[in-house]
Structure formats: C-alpha cells, structure tokens
Design an enzyme around this catalytic site. Structure first.
Site, PDB file in Angstrom:
ATOM      1  N   ILE A  23      15.285  -2.432  -8.671  1.00  0.00           N
ATOM      2  CA  ILE A  23      15.682  -1.044  -8.879  1.00  0.00           C
ATOM      3  C   ILE A  23      15.775  -0.302  -7.550  1.00  0.00           C
ATOM      4  O   ILE A  23      16.649   0.566  -7.362  1.00  0.00           O
ATOM      5  CB  ILE A  23      14.708  -0.319  -9.844  1.00  0.00           C
ATOM      6  CG1 ILE A  23      15.302   1.020 -10.310  1.00  0.00           C
ATOM      7  CG2 ILE A  23      13.345  -0.107  -9.206  1.00  0.00           C
ATOM      8  CD1 ILE A  23      16.561   0.890 -11.114  1.00  0.00           C
TER       9      ILE A  23
ATOM     10  N   SER B 217       6.133  -2.952   0.780  1.00  0.00           N
ATOM     11  CA  SER B 217       6.324  -3.978  -0.246  1.00  0.00           C
ATOM     12  C   SER B 217       5.569  -5.237   0.157  1.00  0.00           C
ATOM     13  O   SER B 217       5.531  -5.588   1.344  1.00  0.00           O
ATOM     14  CB  SER B 217       7.816  -4.299  -0.425  1.00  0.00           C
ATOM     15  OG  SER B 217       8.007  -5.291  -1.403  1.00  0.00           O
ATOM     16  N   ARG B 218       5.016  -5.913  -0.834  1.00  0.00           N
ATOM     17  CA  ARG B 218       4.320  -7.171  -0.543  1.00  0.00           C
ATOM     18  C   ARG B 218       5.295  -8.292  -0.213  1.00  0.00           C
ATOM     19  O   ARG B 218       4.949  -9.247   0.476  1.00  0.00           O
ATOM     20  CB  ARG B 218       3.442  -7.573  -1.729  1.00  0.00           C
ATOM     21  CG  ARG B 218       2.228  -6.698  -1.941  1.00  0.00           C
ATOM     22  CD  ARG B 218       1.403  -7.180  -3.112  1.00  0.00           C
ATOM     23  NE  ARG B 218       2.162  -7.155  -4.357  1.00  0.00           N
ATOM     24  CZ  ARG B 218       1.716  -7.654  -5.513  1.00  0.00           C
ATOM     25  NH1 ARG B 218       0.535  -8.232  -5.565  1.00  0.00           N
ATOM     26  NH2 ARG B 218       2.452  -7.562  -6.600  1.00  0.00           N
TER      27      ARG B 218
ATOM     28  N   LYS C 221      10.790   5.819 -13.245  1.00  0.00           N
ATOM     29  CA  LYS C 221      10.388   5.849 -14.652  1.00  0.00           C
ATOM     30  C   LYS C 221       9.973   4.444 -15.105  1.00  0.00           C
ATOM     31  O   LYS C 221      10.458   3.454 -14.535  1.00  0.00           O
ATOM     32  CB  LYS C 221      11.509   6.406 -15.532  1.00  0.00           C
ATOM     33  CG  LYS C 221      12.763   5.510 -15.638  1.00  0.00           C
ATOM     34  CD  LYS C 221      12.630   4.460 -16.730  1.00  0.00           C
ATOM     35  CE  LYS C 221      13.657   3.403 -16.601  1.00  0.00           C
ATOM     36  NZ  LYS C 221      13.405   2.260 -17.487  1.00  0.00           N
TER      37      LYS C 221
ATOM     38  N   ASP D   6      10.899  -0.207 -21.837  1.00  0.00           N
ATOM     39  CA  ASP D   6      11.322   0.113 -20.471  1.00  0.00           C
ATOM     40  C   ASP D   6      12.750   0.658 -20.471  1.00  0.00           C
ATOM     41  O   ASP D   6      12.991   1.713 -19.886  1.00  0.00           O
ATOM     42  CB  ASP D   6      11.201  -1.117 -19.571  1.00  0.00           C
ATOM     43  CG  ASP D   6      11.566  -0.807 -18.137  1.00  0.00           C
ATOM     44  OD1 ASP D   6      10.731  -0.221 -17.432  1.00  0.00           O
ATOM     45  OD2 ASP D   6      12.701  -1.134 -17.729  1.00  0.00           O
TER      46      ASP D   6
END
Length: 307
Positions: free
Chosen positions: A14, A36-37, A90, A168
């Site tokens: 996303i 971010s990992r 969201k 979702d």
C-alpha cells in the site's frame, strides 16, 4: 504552508502503490525518511526501527503509519509522544478503544492525528452525499467482492487476530456508507471463516438506522474475474448507485460526472490542512460497525484457504 518533511513507516504494497506516489505529487509534503524492517526507499534515509528514526530525524515533523493494524498503536504512541503529526492508514487500529486513546494522546500533545479512510476521497462520494441530502432513504445494498490473492498476495497478517480478514476491504464500503447516510448500527452478521484461518473470508451483514431504512451488505474475498465494489441506495427520488468503490455514480441508470481518481492525493491534502489548522480527524464509525459485527456475528466454518 511550507513544504513539510514526512516519513513513511511500513514500506509494503500500500505504501509503494499509493502513499509514496501521492507524497511525490504533493506540494505540501516531502518524503524525508522511510522506516521498515524489510523495505527501503531510494534517495531518503532508511531505518529499520521507528525509535531510531525519531531520535535521528527530529527535523521530520510528520509520520505516515502504513504498517498492519496490530503493531500500529505502539508506533503511533511513540510518534505522538515525540511531537510528530501522525497519519494512520486504514483501518486506524486493531480496536476502537486504542484509536480513541490515540486521539486523546494527540490532543494532550498538541499534534495532529488523522485516521484516514481513503475510499471517502473517491471522486463520486461527495457528489453522492450532496445528492442524498434531504431525500428519504428506503434501503441500502452493498456488494463488495474481490480476489484476496490479487490484492493481498502473501500477506499472512490479514488472517491473524487484529488483521480484519475480508473486513479489510469491506471497511472501505462502511467508510463510504457512514460518510453519506445517517448513522446505522449492526443487527446481524454471518462470518465465514476458513478452517485454517482466524479471520473471515466472507461476511453477510445486516444494519438498521433510526432514520427508518435497512442496510444489507455482502463482503467476499473469493471473487475471481471482474471485481465488484458497489453501493445501491434506493430513495424517494430514485436509485443512486456508487460503483467501482465510489469512483462512479449514477441515478436511475443516468451516469453522473465525477472527478479525477486521486484518493490518496486527497488524503495528503486533507492531512496538510489539518496540520495547518492544528486539528485532528479521527472518525471511528466504520471501525465500530466492524467491531459490532464480531460481537453479534455467527461464525460459520468454510473450506480452508490456500494461497
């Protein structure tokens, strides 16, 4: 308003598909860092840990959290306490209570919190709201069917507790519904849960309004071929249909002109306006409907789901 530096946390699908392109087009924001990992963004500072970013880049006043709902609360708390404005992808959290707690924390710390509902920024949603004003709604039907393999490939978190399952995408429909009609509440729900998963792959949802109309919604993640994102609202002045997730609007079959498709551009424009005014926007109405569906829902086991 001067251009504001912003970081994006959670460099997944996303973020790459929507957030990063919209920030690149924005005159209000400049991407300064990524957290971010696993993912990185070329041309900016990259961090694997949010706390490390908050300490190293005090010059970045805004953070967009695009991580899954379950870990988002702790990251939002850290960012808010560090004095950063926070945008939440969201659904804004795993529970209603934690989102309300974040709203209070943002108020106490004098920062902006924006719980985004991107489908509300689809081009036909606001025209639909205006058309419905003053009309009597008789019935609402929602059909939201898509292919989970196409839109969430390999994303195991969506099937775990706090991952929402088919809600979702279904919450997108509920975010449009709660933006354009009087308040509704859940009366019945059937949740179809694969035998090897924890969250539903299909949902049938019944709702009612004190305004006198009923809402029937069907969410399904097993749709192959053409995808269906449609809301039909029957009124005393005709039938309004929002199609393609709020991108197109018709009344009694007559197509009405909408705007350009730019949901996430609209999100960042609104976020910039909120920051400039020193305000927050945290609407939990769609999330409450999902929570109530789980409270009153009847679970039905269905065939296992495999990628």
């Amino acid at each position: 308003m001067n251009t504001m530096k912003i970081a994006v946390a959670g460099i997944g699908k996303i973020a790459r598909d929507q957030h990063l392109p919209s920030i690149a087009r924005s005159s209000a924001f400049e991407l300064a860092a990524a957290v971010s990992r696993h993912g990185t963004v070329e041309g900016v500072d990259n961090f694997t840990d949010l706390d490390a970013f908050l300490k190293a880049r005090e010059d970045v006043p805004a953070v967009a959290l695009c991580v899954p709902p379950a870990p988002r609360y702790a990251m939002a708390v850290a960012a808010i306490r560090a004095g950063r404005h926070v945008l939440l992808e969201k659904p804004p959290g795993a529970t209603v209570g934690e989102v309300e707690a974040l709203a209070e924390l943002a108020r106490q710390n004098g920062v902006t919190l924006f719980a985004t509902w991107h489908s509300r920024f689809a081009p036909a949603v606001e025209p639909a709201r205006r058309w419905l004003a003053g009309k009597t709604i008789r019935h609402v039907e929602i059909v939201w069917k898509e292919d989970v393999r196409r839109w969430h490939p390999g994303q195991a978190w969506i099937w775990e507790a706090g991952g929402f399952g088919v809600f979702d995408p279904g919450i997108n429909a509920l975010s449009i519904l709660t933006a354009i009609v009087p308040p509704v509440f859940v009366t019945r729900a059937t949740l179809e849960v694969p035998e090897n998963r924890r969250m539903p792959i299909g949902v049938a949802l019944s709702m009612e309004s004190l305004a006198g109309f009923a809402v029937e919604a069907v969410f399904d993640w097993r749709q192959e071929g053409p995808q269906t994102w449609e809301i039909r609202i029957d009124t005393d002045a005709g039938a309004l249909v929002l199609a393609d997730g709020g991108s197109r609007m018709s009344v009694d079959g007559d197509e009405r002109q909408g705007g350009l498709e730019a949901e996430y551009d609209g999100i960042y424009q609104h976020f910039a306006a909120l920051v400039e005014k020193g305000e927050s926007d945290v609407d939990v109405a769609p999330l409450k409907l999902v929570a109530d569906a789980f409270l009153v829902g009847r679970q039905v086991d269905v065939a296992p789901f495999h990628e």
